[in-house]
Design an enzyme around this catalytic site. Structure first.
Site, PDB file in Angstrom:
ATOM      1  N   HIS A 125       0.869  -1.022   0.032  1.00 51.46           N
ATOM      2  CA  HIS A 125      -0.032   0.084  -0.076  1.00 51.46           C
ATOM      3  C   HIS A 125       0.916   1.210  -0.118  1.00 51.46           C
ATOM      4  CE1 HIS A 125      -3.356  -2.721   1.604  1.00 51.46           C
ATOM      5  NE2 HIS A 125      -3.469  -2.504   0.458  1.00 51.46           N
ATOM      6  N   GLY A 126       0.603   1.810  -0.987  1.00 54.23           N
ATOM      7  CA  GLY A 126       1.535   3.177  -1.151  1.00 54.23           C
ATOM      8  C   GLY A 126       1.471   4.060  -0.091  1.00 54.23           C
ATOM      9  N   ASP A 127       0.866   4.280   0.501  1.00 50.73           N
ATOM     10  CA  ASP A 127       0.535   5.140   1.888  1.00 50.73           C
ATOM     11  C   ASP A 127       0.940   4.666   3.193  1.00 50.73           C
ATOM     12  OD1 ASP A 127      -1.685   3.795   2.049  1.00 50.73           O
ATOM     13  OD2 ASP A 127      -2.919   5.161   2.600  1.00 50.73           O
ATOM     14  N   GLU A 128       1.841   3.272   3.168  1.00 50.12           N
ATOM     15  CA  GLU A 128       2.220   2.632   4.321  1.00 50.12           C
ATOM     16  C   GLU A 128       3.692   2.410   4.218  1.00 50.12           C
ATOM     17  OE1 GLU A 128      -0.264  -0.672   4.538  1.00 50.12           O
ATOM     18  OE2 GLU A 128      -2.122   0.584   4.340  1.00 50.12           O
ATOM     19  N   ASN A 186      -3.590  -5.329  -2.756  1.00 46.43           N
ATOM     20  CA  ASN A 186      -3.800  -6.531  -1.708  1.00 46.43           C
ATOM     21  C   ASN A 186      -5.384  -6.794  -1.898  1.00 46.43           C
ATOM     22  OD1 ASN A 186      -3.074  -8.476  -0.046  1.00 46.43           O
ATOM     23  ND2 ASN A 186      -3.765  -7.230   1.944  1.00 46.43           N
ATOM     24  N   ARG A 187      -5.969  -6.802  -3.068  1.00 46.14           N
ATOM     25  CA  ARG A 187      -7.338  -7.255  -3.602  1.00 46.14           C
ATOM     26  C   ARG A 187      -7.148  -7.722  -4.798  1.00 46.14           C
ATOM     27  NH1 ARG A 187      -7.193  -5.429   0.910  1.00 46.14           N
ATOM     28  NH2 ARG A 187      -8.633  -4.169   2.010  1.00 46.14           N
ATOM     29  N   HIS A 226       2.729  -3.874   6.512  1.00 47.87           N
ATOM     30  CA  HIS A 226       1.925  -2.724   6.537  1.00 47.87           C
ATOM     31  C   HIS A 226       1.611  -1.631   7.640  1.00 47.87           C
ATOM     32  CE1 HIS A 226      -0.626  -4.755   2.994  1.00 47.87           C
ATOM     33  NE2 HIS A 226       0.310  -5.378   3.329  1.00 47.87           N
ATOM     34  N   GLU A 308       0.951  -5.435  10.621  1.00 45.72           N
ATOM     35  CA  GLU A 308       0.708  -4.137  10.800  1.00 45.72           C
ATOM     36  C   GLU A 308       1.606  -3.445  11.835  1.00 45.72           C
ATOM     37  OE1 GLU A 308      -1.685  -2.435   8.942  1.00 45.72           O
ATOM     38  OE2 GLU A 308      -2.928  -4.176   7.934  1.00 45.72           O
TER      39      GLU A 308
HETATM   40 ZN   LIG Z   1      -1.902  -2.225   4.035  1.00 42.91          ZN
END
Ligand SMILES: [Zn+2]
Ligand SMILES: *[C@@H]1O[C@H](CO)[C@@H](O)[C@H](O)[C@H]1NC(C)=O
Ligand SMILES: *[C@@H]1O[C@H](CO)[C@@H](O)[C@H](O)[C@H]1NC(C)=O
Length: 494
Positions: A125-128, A186-187, A226, A308
């Site tokens: 996820h680019g924002d993580e 991730n989908r 993440h 996470e």
């Molecule tokens: Zn994520």
């Protein structure tokens, strides 16, 4: 066909309903994105403005994080500085053409050995962005401490560790979750329940690169880093009926062991109030479909966790050293666990003494682990402090079962399989084909069909082909729409 359409519509509306998904997403930016897309007028202008503000805010927060160019540079410098224990390679490129760099760390990098391989990846996820920083810190720590620190030396000598610091560099530079096509990676994987996700033509280049990578080499376990919560998440991520519920995989115990190893080694993950012990089954948190974690386990024999690593997706860059400290032992212990726990060994033929690409099954666990082609080595992760019946099997050989008591460490268990007696006239057709490739077997198969049958079969194949094309065309249109929507929704969700 009708059933399929109804099912997909139901799934789609259900997916819109995942509201309680706070932690794995960024609710604020999600809401904004959801409204800003499409609508015009006062509200949307305001919302676009706040989206703009959000971007500026993120630019501010991204200060002190490596840019993609800096990341690439430090990967290349690493390969120079630590060339005795590493090599780098790219598994493909992002939508915008940025290479997806991997650092392999081992005392024999690039060589195949009878050792387990572990992969770590981040920034799906680019924002993580925290994970991409942590993984480079980890690589550097291993390089600096090899032959000085016991665990560093152990990992470099006994494991092949592959590190992909960013799976979604485009999303990172856009400061958003999705890739350059705004698809949530991730989908984007094939799904065991949501089979309409399985069209390879719709897959993103980043996803394809991962799948190809996984086809080319064998990873025993992996973790994807993440941000947005503090918890170690394990399969299954999706439940069959889409309800939020504990949905256990065959290896639930093993996964809980691995996830707990991470959370217990972390400074405060296991103290979570939301997640008991700092771990969670994916579907009991909230179900997702098309995730990478379940695909790894189902299709590639790879035990993957989704980690996470913090509630805040964009902590200030000054906090990164502390975050590294919090996660360091977790990462090291998890990576080391592919060699330090479970049952390992080689499977050989009694006749030739050569390695066999046989398989391993554990009684009462419906899951098969395959041995490597070249060395016949297998690595079967299992929760410790328990007895297991381990069976090695391969067609053409008598299977063998051994009962073991697995204590706290790993156990070594080799198998020597004895070929079954096979009278020549009982050889099946397929064996025949493989042994003498003179097409005789194939010709015989053709003769089994008489001419009439053959023509009818051809006609049926043609008709189903046409029907299938029509159906796929419609489905693709529908899916394209659906993906866009899901992408946006997921942006919100987490
Ligand atoms: Zn994520
Ligand atoms: C863990 O520590 C971080 C940083 O001090 C804090 O923000 C977070 O709330 C803590 N989480 C738990 C579960 O204790
Ligand atoms: C074992 O798992 C497979 C899928 O991998 C499934 O098709 C089969 O039904 C399962 N068997 C049992 C006994 O649960």
């Amino acid at each position: 066909m009708a059933n399929f359409t109804i099912v997909s519509m139901v799934l789609f509306f259900l997916s819109l309903g995942f509201k309680d998904v706070s932690a794995r997403g960024d609710e604020q930016s999600l809401t904004i994105r959801g409204f800003a897309d499409g609508e015009t007028g006062f509200w949307s202008r305001n919302l676009l403005l706040s989206e703009d503000n959000r971007f500026r805010e993120l630019e501010e927060l991204a200060r002190g994080y490596m840019t993609n160019a800096e990341l690439e540079k430090s990967v290349k410098e690493y390969a120079q500085k630590c060339r005795n224990i590493s090599r780098i390679y790219s598994i493909g490129t992002s939508v915008k053409g940025f290479p997806l760099w991997v650092i392999e760390i081992s005392d024999k990098p690039g060589e195949e050995e009878a050792e387990p391989a572990f992969k770590l990846l981040a920034n799906m996820h680019g924002d993580e962005p925290v994970g991409r920083e942590l993984l480079l810190l980890l690589a550097n720590w291993l390089c600096e401490n090899y032959l000085k620190d016991h665990l560093a030396t152990y990992i470099v000598r006994n494991i092949h560790l592959h590190i992909l610091p960013t799976m979604n560099p485009d999303g990172f530079s856009l400061r958003r979750r999705g890739n350059a096509n705004n698809v949530d990676l991730n989908r984007d994987f094939p799904d065991q329940f949501f089979t309409e996700n399985n069209d390879d033509n719709l897959r993103q280049p980043e996803t394809k690169a991962i799948m190809k990578w996984m086809m080319e080499r064998k990873f025993i376990a992996s973790a994807s880093l993440h941000g947005g919560a503090l918890v170690a998440n394990y399969p299954w991520d999706g439940s069959e009926d889409t309800r939020k519920q504990y949905y256990a995989s065959p290896d639930d115990k093993t996964f809980r062991y691995l996830a707990s190893l991470y959370s217990q080694s972390h400074r405060n993950m296991s103290l979570s109030k939301e997640f008991q012990g700092g771990i969670t089954n994916g579907a009991s948190w909230y179900p997702i479909y098309g995730g990478m974690q379940d695909w790894n386990y189902i299709h590639r024999g790879c035990f993957e966790l989704t980690l996470e690593v913090g509630d805040n997706k964009w902590p200030k860059a000054e906090e990164l050293p502390a975050l590294w400290k919090d996660n360091k032992m977790s990462l090291l212990n998890l990576v080391a666990s592919v060699a330090k726990s479970g049952v390992h060994g080689r499977i050989l033929s009694s006749k030739t003494g050569l390695p066999l690409p046989a398989s391993i099954k554990i009684k009462d666990i419906n899951y098969t682990v395959k041995a490597g082609q070249r060395f016949g080595d297998y690595h079967r992760l299992l929760a410790p402090s328990q007895s297991y019946d381990v069976t090695a099997f391969m067609p053409g050989y008598e299977s063998k079962t051994t009962r073991i008591l697995l204590e706290n460490g790993a156990m070594n268990l080799d198998f020597v399989l004895i070929p079954e007696e096979e009278p020549k006239d009982h050889m099946d057709l397929c064996n025949g084909c493989q042994c003498n490739c003179d097409n005789k077997g194939k010709l015989e198969v053709m003769e089994v069909f008489n001419r009439n049958h053959f023509q009818i079969t051809l006609a049926l194949i043609a008709i189903s082909g046409v029907l299938c094309l029509i159906f796929m065309g419609r489905l693709r249109l529908k899916l394209q729409k659906r993906r866009q929507l899901v992408g946006h929704k997921r942006t919100i969700v987490a």
